[in-house]
Design a protein around this motif. Structure first.
Motif, PDB file in Angstrom:
ATOM      1  N   SER A 110       0.816  -1.218   0.000  1.00 24.20           N
ATOM      2  CA  SER A 110       0.000   0.000   0.000  1.00 24.20           C
ATOM      3  C   SER A 110       0.850   1.268   0.000  1.00 24.20           C
ATOM      4  O   SER A 110       0.331   2.364  -0.116  1.00 24.20           O
ATOM      5  CB  SER A 110      -0.920   0.011   1.230  1.00 24.20           C
ATOM      6  OG  SER A 110      -0.168  -0.127   2.424  1.00 24.20           O
ATOM      7  N   PHE A 111       2.167   1.109   0.130  1.00 23.08           N
ATOM      8  CA  PHE A 111       3.055   2.279   0.135  1.00 23.08           C
ATOM      9  C   PHE A 111       3.332   2.741  -1.290  1.00 23.08           C
ATOM     10  O   PHE A 111       3.038   2.018  -2.262  1.00 23.08           O
ATOM     11  CB  PHE A 111       4.361   1.941   0.858  1.00 23.08           C
ATOM     12  CG  PHE A 111       5.038   0.681   0.384  1.00 23.08           C
ATOM     13  CD1 PHE A 111       5.835   0.672  -0.749  1.00 23.08           C
ATOM     14  CD2 PHE A 111       4.882  -0.514   1.087  1.00 23.08           C
ATOM     15  CE1 PHE A 111       6.469  -0.483  -1.175  1.00 23.08           C
ATOM     16  CE2 PHE A 111       5.517  -1.675   0.669  1.00 23.08           C
ATOM     17  CZ  PHE A 111       6.305  -1.665  -0.463  1.00 23.08           C
ATOM     18  N   LEU A 171      11.272   8.861   0.079  1.00 23.72           N
ATOM     19  CA  LEU A 171      12.111   7.995   0.905  1.00 23.72           C
ATOM     20  C   LEU A 171      11.758   6.534   0.632  1.00 23.72           C
ATOM     21  O   LEU A 171      12.628   5.657   0.577  1.00 23.72           O
ATOM     22  CB  LEU A 171      11.868   8.327   2.384  1.00 23.72           C
ATOM     23  CG  LEU A 171      12.947   7.964   3.394  1.00 23.72           C
ATOM     24  CD1 LEU A 171      14.237   8.721   3.129  1.00 23.72           C
ATOM     25  CD2 LEU A 171      12.451   8.254   4.804  1.00 23.72           C
ATOM     26  N   ILE A 172      10.463   6.278   0.425  1.00 22.95           N
ATOM     27  CA  ILE A 172      10.000   4.920   0.126  1.00 22.95           C
ATOM     28  C   ILE A 172      10.269   4.567  -1.329  1.00 22.95           C
ATOM     29  O   ILE A 172      10.836   3.516  -1.640  1.00 22.95           O
ATOM     30  CB  ILE A 172       8.500   4.783   0.435  1.00 22.95           C
ATOM     31  CG1 ILE A 172       8.236   5.063   1.915  1.00 22.95           C
ATOM     32  CG2 ILE A 172       7.986   3.390   0.051  1.00 22.95           C
ATOM     33  CD1 ILE A 172       6.766   5.152   2.275  1.00 22.95           C
ATOM     34  N   LEU A 184      14.146   3.905   2.374  1.00 21.54           N
ATOM     35  CA  LEU A 184      13.566   3.456   3.644  1.00 21.54           C
ATOM     36  C   LEU A 184      13.786   1.961   3.848  1.00 21.54           C
ATOM     37  O   LEU A 184      14.036   1.509   4.973  1.00 21.54           O
ATOM     38  CB  LEU A 184      12.068   3.771   3.686  1.00 21.54           C
ATOM     39  CG  LEU A 184      11.408   3.584   5.058  1.00 21.54           C
ATOM     40  CD1 LEU A 184      11.950   4.595   6.058  1.00 21.54           C
ATOM     41  CD2 LEU A 184       9.894   3.700   4.963  1.00 21.54           C
ATOM     42  N   LEU A 185      13.724   1.190   2.761  1.00 26.05           N
ATOM     43  CA  LEU A 185      13.988  -0.248   2.852  1.00 26.05           C
ATOM     44  C   LEU A 185      15.444  -0.493   3.257  1.00 26.05           C
ATOM     45  O   LEU A 185      15.721  -1.343   4.112  1.00 26.05           O
ATOM     46  CB  LEU A 185      13.690  -0.910   1.500  1.00 26.05           C
ATOM     47  CG  LEU A 185      13.866  -2.426   1.413  1.00 26.05           C
ATOM     48  CD1 LEU A 185      12.991  -3.142   2.432  1.00 26.05           C
ATOM     49  CD2 LEU A 185      13.552  -2.928   0.000  1.00 26.05           C
ATOM     50  N   LYS A 186      16.375   0.254   2.686  1.00 28.66           N
ATOM     51  CA  LYS A 186      17.794   0.115   3.065  1.00 28.66           C
ATOM     52  C   LYS A 186      18.012   0.547   4.509  1.00 28.66           C
ATOM     53  O   LYS A 186      18.789  -0.074   5.252  1.00 28.66           O
ATOM     54  CB  LYS A 186      18.679   0.930   2.122  1.00 28.66           C
ATOM     55  CG  LYS A 186      18.738   0.350   0.710  1.00 28.66           C
ATOM     56  CD  LYS A 186      19.695   1.124  -0.178  1.00 28.66           C
ATOM     57  CE  LYS A 186      19.779   0.488  -1.562  1.00 28.66           C
ATOM     58  NZ  LYS A 186      20.733   1.193  -2.463  1.00 28.66           N
ATOM     59  N   ARG A 232       5.986  -1.710   9.682  1.00 25.08           N
ATOM     60  CA  ARG A 232       4.541  -1.653   9.404  1.00 25.08           C
ATOM     61  C   ARG A 232       4.264  -1.114   8.006  1.00 25.08           C
ATOM     62  O   ARG A 232       3.257  -1.452   7.394  1.00 25.08           O
ATOM     63  CB  ARG A 232       3.831  -0.805  10.463  1.00 25.08           C
ATOM     64  CG  ARG A 232       3.462  -1.592  11.700  1.00 25.08           C
ATOM     65  CD  ARG A 232       2.500  -0.833  12.587  1.00 25.08           C
ATOM     66  NE  ARG A 232       3.157   0.208  13.347  1.00 25.08           N
ATOM     67  CZ  ARG A 232       3.748   0.004  14.522  1.00 25.08           C
ATOM     68  NH1 ARG A 232       3.742  -1.208  15.058  1.00 25.08           N
ATOM     69  NH2 ARG A 232       4.315   1.001  15.164  1.00 25.08           N
ATOM     70  N   ILE A 233       5.156  -0.269   7.494  1.00 24.56           N
ATOM     71  CA  ILE A 233       4.981   0.254   6.136  1.00 24.56           C
ATOM     72  C   ILE A 233       5.325  -0.813   5.098  1.00 24.56           C
ATOM     73  O   ILE A 233       4.576  -1.028   4.135  1.00 24.56           O
ATOM     74  CB  ILE A 233       5.867   1.492   5.928  1.00 24.56           C
ATOM     75  CG1 ILE A 233       5.401   2.638   6.818  1.00 24.56           C
ATOM     76  CG2 ILE A 233       5.865   1.926   4.451  1.00 24.56           C
ATOM     77  CD1 ILE A 233       6.344   3.829   6.840  1.00 24.56           C
ATOM     78  N   LEU A 234       6.444  -1.496   5.290  1.00 21.56           N
ATOM     79  CA  LEU A 234       7.002  -2.369   4.251  1.00 21.56           C
ATOM     80  C   LEU A 234       6.561  -3.823   4.344  1.00 21.56           C
ATOM     81  O   LEU A 234       6.671  -4.567   3.363  1.00 21.56           O
ATOM     82  CB  LEU A 234       8.533  -2.316   4.312  1.00 21.56           C
ATOM     83  CG  LEU A 234       9.162  -0.946   4.067  1.00 21.56           C
ATOM     84  CD1 LEU A 234      10.642  -0.972   4.408  1.00 21.56           C
ATOM     85  CD2 LEU A 234       8.966  -0.509   2.620  1.00 21.56           C
ATOM     86  N   TYR A 235       6.059  -4.259   5.505  1.00 23.64           N
ATOM     87  CA  TYR A 235       5.774  -5.692   5.693  1.00 23.64           C
ATOM     88  C   TYR A 235       4.351  -5.959   6.176  1.00 23.64           C
ATOM     89  O   TYR A 235       4.082  -7.022   6.722  1.00 23.64           O
ATOM     90  CB  TYR A 235       6.759  -6.289   6.699  1.00 23.64           C
ATOM     91  CG  TYR A 235       8.190  -6.324   6.215  1.00 23.64           C
ATOM     92  CD1 TYR A 235       8.688  -7.419   5.498  1.00 23.64           C
ATOM     93  CD2 TYR A 235       9.051  -5.261   6.463  1.00 23.64           C
ATOM     94  CE1 TYR A 235       9.992  -7.450   5.056  1.00 23.64           C
ATOM     95  CE2 TYR A 235      10.368  -5.290   6.019  1.00 23.64           C
ATOM     96  CZ  TYR A 235      10.837  -6.386   5.317  1.00 23.64           C
ATOM     97  OH  TYR A 235      12.137  -6.419   4.882  1.00 23.64           O
TER      98      TYR A 235
END
Length: 619
Positions: free
Chosen positions: A132-133, A300-301, A306-308, A344-347
Motif C-alpha cells: 500500500s506504500f 524515501l520509500i 527506507l527499505l535500506k 509496518r509500512i514495508l511488511y
C-alpha cells in the motif's frame, strides 16, 4: 535464463523459528555520539518536527541549524575515515574467532538484501492490499545488486577459507550528498562551540599562536582517538558489522539509532546541476506534491532508501532511524522512525484477520509486521549463504579454489501458465557469478578514483560530466573483458522459494503469503538450480547499473521516476516583482521551478528571519 536439466537442483527446507540473530561482544555506549541541540525531543514524539514554524517563523530548535557549513569550509581531516570490509582486520579477526565463513558490513549488504525483499515478497506495485506504500522507482525494480566475494585467509580451526563480502564500487560516483553526510552527522552530534572546531578557518587559542598550537594538537588528538564504534552481529555463517551513529539510554533495546541526512527531492533529482550547492527549494508544509514533508517521505520509500534504512537498523540491532531533512544550505525538520514503524509500512497487509479472542497483546497483531520482517531477513541470509557455498563449490570443481568473484543478484517476476485457472505470478532470484583475479578486482574497485568526480576537490562541472561519460564507457568494456577472460564464463543460477505454514508441505496458494499470527509454524522450501552459462543477462544487468553514470546533455542526471514530472508547470506571474526569472530550459522541470520559487519565499520571510526567535515555554 534456461535451466540446465543435466544438473539436479538443490532443495532446502528451513524452519526459521529455530535460528537466532545474535549480538557479538559488549556495546561500548560511552563511545557512541549523542544528539546535540536538544534534538533528542524528536526521539519521543512521533511525526515531523519543524526547525522553524513556517507561519510565525519561530524556531523550535536553535537557529544555528538554519545555516549549514559549506563543504569547502569543513575540515574532513577531523572525521574518522570509513574502513572498507576487505581492509578491516578487526572484522576479519572476529570472523575467525566466531568461526564464521563470511563477513560484511551494512553498506555492502543492503543492495543485495533489497533483491531478496523483492523476490521473497513477490513485489507487485499494483497489489495495494500487500504493498500500500508508494511504488518503488524503476531504478529499485530494475537495477541489480553487485558485490565482490574476496577470500582473505583461512581459519585454522575449521580449515575453511574466510571471505569478505564487499560492495561493488565500480559504478559509484562521488556526489555532493555523500560528501555532505560527514558534515551533517558531525553537526547533529556536536553543540555549537564544539562544531566550530570542524571549520577549516577556526582560530585555535583565540588567535594566540602559542596557545593556539597547543589547543590544535589537543583537538586533533581527541578527534583521531574518536574512532568509529561498531555493533557486530551473527547469523548462520555470517558476521556483520554496523557503524553505530548515535545513542540515547531512554530508547528500547541497546539504545542505538542511525542518523540519516536526507536532501530534498529537488536536489536528489538534479545532482548534475552545476549550481546544486546553492539550491533554494523549501519545505514549509506537511502535505502536498511539492515543498512538503509528505513528498519527501514518499520519496524515501519510492527510492528504496527506507527499505535500506530498515536493513541497516536490523543488522545493527538499532531501535530506529533519525532523519534530518535539508537542502544542503539549511535544515527544515527532523523525524524519528522506530524500526517497528518502518516494518509496518514495508511488511504489512491490509487483509486483516481479527482474532476471535484476545488474550495477549500479540493477539492484536501489532508486532506481526516486525515478525515477518525479521523472519524474511533471516531467510535472506540463509539463502544467500547457500548461494555462496554453491558458487564456491562449483568454482573449486573447475580448479578455481579460493578465488575472488563478482556476484550479481536480480529479482525477476515470472508468469507461470496454469491450465484451468488463473496464471500464477511469482518472483525468482537470478544469480550470476564471474571469477576475478585480485588484480582485476582491484581495478574494478578503483574506477571511482580513476575518474574523479569528488565534490571535495575543485573540479569544473564540464570536466566532471566528461569523467562520468568516460567512466561508463570504460566500465562497460571492462565488464565484457572479465567475461571473455573467465575460465568458466558466467555461472548462472535460479532461486525459487515456497512458503509453508502450520507444517503443511504444500506451498501457500497465494503469491504473497502472510501469517495470521507468530504462533504459526513457518517453514520455507527453496531451490537453487543451475542455468546455462549465457553471459547475456549478466552484461545486460551491469549495463543497467552503468546507465546511472550517464549524464543528460544539460548536465541534469535525473532518475527514471522523475520523467512523470516532466510536465508543464505554471510559471509564476511575470509581473510580480518578487518573482525570480526562470531559465526557459527549466520550464518543464518542476523541481527547478520550485527552487526558484523558494527564493521568493526566502525574500518574503527575510524580515522575520533576520531577527530569530527561539521558542521558550511561558510560565
Amino acid at each position: 535464463m534456461q535451466l540446465d536439466s543435466t544438473v539436479p537442483p538443490e532443495i532446502h527446507f528451513i524452519d526459521l523459528n529455530e535460528k537466532e540473530f545474535n549480538s557479538i561482544g559488549k556495546l561500548e555506549a560511552e563511545k557512541i555520539p549523542r544528539l546535540a541541540h536538544k534534538l533528542d525531543r524528536a526521539l519521543f514524539s512521533p511525526g515531523v518536527h519543524f526547525l522553524q514554524d513556517p507561519r510565525t517563523r519561530i524556531y523550535n530548535f536553535t537557529p544555528y541549524l538554519k545555516k549549514i557549513i559549506k563543504l569547502e569550509d569543513f575540515n574532513f581531516d577531523l572525521v574518522e575515515k570509513f574502513v572498507t570490509v576487505s581492509k578491516d582486520k578487526v572484522l576479519f579477526n572476529k570472523a575467525i574467532e566466531q568461526l564464521k565463513k563470511f563477513y560484511s558490513s551494512t553498506s555492502s549488504m543492503t543492495s543485495s538484501l533489497t533483491q531478496f525483499y523483492l523476490m521473497l515478497n513477490n513485489y507487485k506495485p499494483d497489489l495495494k492490499s500487500r504493498f500500500s506504500f508508494p511504488e518503488f522507482s524503476r531504478n529499485v525494480q530494475e537495477v541489480p545488486s553487485s558485490v565482490l566475494i574476496r577470500p582473505k585467509g583461512k581459519n585454522n580451526v575449521t580449515g575453511e577459507s574466510v571471505y569478505a563480502i564487499e560492495s561493488d564500487k565500480s559504478a559509484d560516483q562521488e556526489i555532493l550528498l555523500s560528501a555532505m553526510g560527514h558534515c551533517l552527522e558531525a553537526l547533529l552530534t556536536n553543540e555549537e562551540e564544539e562544531f566550530e572546531k570542524f571549520n577549516v578557518n577556526y582560530k585555535y587559542g583565540g588567535g594566540d599562536s602559542g596557545s593556539g598550537e597547543r589547543e590544535k594538537k589537543i583537538i586533533e588528538t581527541k578527534m583521531q582517538q574518536n574512532e568509529n564504534t561498531y555493533n557486530y552481529a551473527s547469523y548462520g555463517n555470517f558476521l556483520m558489522r554496523s557503524q553505530l551513529d548515535c545513542y540515547d539510554d531512554r530508547l528500547p533495546g541497546n539504545g542505538t539509532f542511525d542518523l540519516k541526512s536526507r536532501a530534498v527531492c529537488a536536489i536528489r533529482y538534479d545532482q548534475g546541476h552545476p549550481e546544486l550547492a546553492n539550491n533554494t527549494y523549501q519545505i514549509w508544509k506537511l502535505d502536498g506534491r511539492y515543498e512538503s514533508f509528505q513528498r519527501e517521505f514518499d520519496d524515501l520509500i519510492k527510492t528504496g532508501a527506507l527499505l535500506k534504512y530498515a536493513f541497516q537498523a536490523r543488522i545493527g540491532q538499532m531501535d530506529g532511524i533519525f532523519v534530518a531533512y535539508h537542502n544542503i544550505n539549511s535544515f527544515f525538520g527532523f523525524q524519528y522512525l522506530p524500526l517497528s514503524d518502518i516494518d509496518r509500512i514495508l511488511y504489512s497487509t491490509t487483509h486483516e484477520v481479527h482474532p476471535k479472542k484476545i488474550k495477549t497483546i500479540d493477539d492484536v497483531r501489532d508486532s506481526l509486521p516486525s515478525y515477518v520482517a525479521e523472519t524474511q531477513f533471516k531467510l535472506s541470509l540463509e539463502i544467500w549463504e547457500r548461494i555462496l557455498d554453491r558458487i564456491i563449490k562449483d568454482l573449486e570443481a573447475q580448479g578455481l579454489k579460493d578465488t575472488t568473484f563478482r556476484l550479481v543478484l536480480k529479482s525477476k517476476s515470472v508468469t507461470i501458465p496454469k491450465e484451468g485457472s488463473d496464471d500464477i505470478h511469482t518472483s525468482q532470484l537470478l544469480v550470476m557469478a564471474v571469477p576475478l583475479t585480485e588484480e582485476k578486482a582491484n581495478q574494478l574497485q578503483g574506477f571511482l578514483q580513476k575518474f574523479e568526480t569528488s565534490f571535495i576537490k575543485d573540479i569544473p562541472h564540464e570536466e566532471r560530466n566528461e569523467n562520468l561519460r568516460q567512466h561508463k564507457e570504460e566500465l562497460d568494456k571492462f565488464n565484457k573483458s572479465t567475461v571473455k577472460e573467465s575460465k568458466v564464463g558466467v555461472l548462472n543460477y535460479v532461486v525459487k522459494n515456497e512458503v509453508h505454514f502450520d507444517g503443511h508441505y504444500r506451498p501457500v496458494p497465494t503469491p504473497h503469503p502472510y501469517p495470521y499470527s507468530k504462533e504459526q509454524k513457518w517453514v520455507n522450501k527453496y531451490t537453487i538450480s543451475k542455468a546455462s552459462e549465457d553471459p547475456g543477462p549478466y552484461l545486460k544487468f551491469l549495463q543497467r547499473a552503468t546507465q546511472l553514470l550517464a549524464g543528460r546533455p544539460n548536465g541534469n542526471k535525473q532518475p527514471d521516476d522523475m520523467k512523470e514530472e516532466q510536465k508543464d508547470v505554471e510559471k509564476p506571474d511575470a509581473h510580480d516583482e518578487r518573482v525570480i526569472e526562470i531559465d526557459e530550459s527549466d520550464q518543464k522541470n518542476p523541481m527547478r521551478v520550485y527552487s526558484a520559487v523558494g527564493k521568493i519565499r526566502m525574500k518574503a520571510w527575510e524580515n522575520k528571519d533576520n531577527n530569530p526567535v527561539l521558542y521558550e515555554p511561558k510560565n
